[in-house]
Design a protein around this motif. Structure first.
Motif, short mmCIF file in Angstrom:
data_model
loop_
_atom_site.label_atom_id
_atom_site.label_comp_id
_atom_site.label_asym_id
_atom_site.label_seq_id
_atom_site.Cartn_x
_atom_site.Cartn_y
_atom_site.Cartn_z
N THR A 146 43.98 37.89 42.26
CA THR A 146 44.07 38.15 43.69
C THR A 146 42.69 38.37 44.29
OG1 THR A 146 46.28 39.09 43.38
CG2 THR A 146 45.16 39.62 45.44
N LYS A 147 41.85 39.14 43.62
CA LYS A 147 40.50 39.39 44.12
C LYS A 147 39.71 38.08 44.21
CE LYS A 147 38.74 42.52 41.47
NZ LYS A 147 38.05 43.64 40.81
N ILE A 148 39.84 37.23 43.20
CA ILE A 148 39.14 35.95 43.21
C ILE A 148 39.63 35.08 44.36
CG2 ILE A 148 38.88 33.77 41.95
CD1 ILE A 148 38.90 35.51 39.35
N MET A 149 40.94 35.00 44.53
CA MET A 149 41.50 34.16 45.60
C MET A 149 41.09 34.67 46.98
SD MET A 149 45.24 33.16 44.10
CE MET A 149 45.63 32.09 45.47
N LEU A 150 41.10 35.98 47.17
CA LEU A 150 40.68 36.53 48.46
C LEU A 150 39.21 36.25 48.72
CD1 LEU A 150 42.60 39.93 48.51
CD2 LEU A 150 43.06 37.90 49.90
N GLY A 151 38.40 36.31 47.70
CA GLY A 151 36.99 35.99 47.84
C GLY A 151 36.78 34.54 48.25
N LYS A 152 37.55 33.63 47.65
CA LYS A 152 37.43 32.21 47.99
C LYS A 152 37.92 31.94 49.41
CE LYS A 152 37.38 30.49 43.34
NZ LYS A 152 37.67 29.43 42.44
N MET A 153 38.96 32.66 49.82
CA MET A 153 39.45 32.50 51.18
C MET A 153 38.39 32.96 52.18
SD MET A 153 43.45 33.65 50.67
CE MET A 153 43.62 34.13 52.36
N LYS A 154 37.73 34.07 51.87
CA LYS A 154 36.68 34.59 52.75
C LYS A 154 35.52 33.61 52.82
CE LYS A 154 33.95 38.70 53.71
NZ LYS A 154 34.13 38.59 55.12
N GLU A 155 35.13 33.02 51.68
CA GLU A 155 34.06 32.03 51.68
C GLU A 155 34.44 30.83 52.55
OE1 GLU A 155 33.35 30.96 47.62
OE2 GLU A 155 32.69 32.97 47.07
#
Length: 72
Positions: free
Chosen positions: A52-61
């Motif tokens: 989840t943390k990885i996916m949220l980071g990619k969404m933010k990018e």
């Protein structure tokens, strides 16, 4: 626990809702390999939290990239 098949379904559902390209089987395998830290073939709650943390980071990018393009 989430199996690789369950992960693929989830990622494809999210991709559809976000109107982005579905992840390939190879991409799902790579994500599973990265997230399944204990190597048991499933994602447990701690591993899911990391995903989840990885996916949220990619969404933010992605969001930041879009804002940069719009503001040019």
């Amino acid at each position: 626990m989430i199996t690789k098949a369950g992960l693929a379904r989830h990622l494809r559902r999210v991709s559809k809702n976000m109107r982005v390209q579905n992840p390939s089987d190879k991409e799902v395998d790579a994500i599973m390999d990265e997230i399944d830290q204990d190597g048991n073939g499933t994602i447990d709650s701690d591993e899911f939290f990391e995903l989840t943390k990885i996916m949220l980071g990619k969404m933010k990018e992605s969001e930041e990239e879009m804002e940069t393009r719009i503001n040019k």
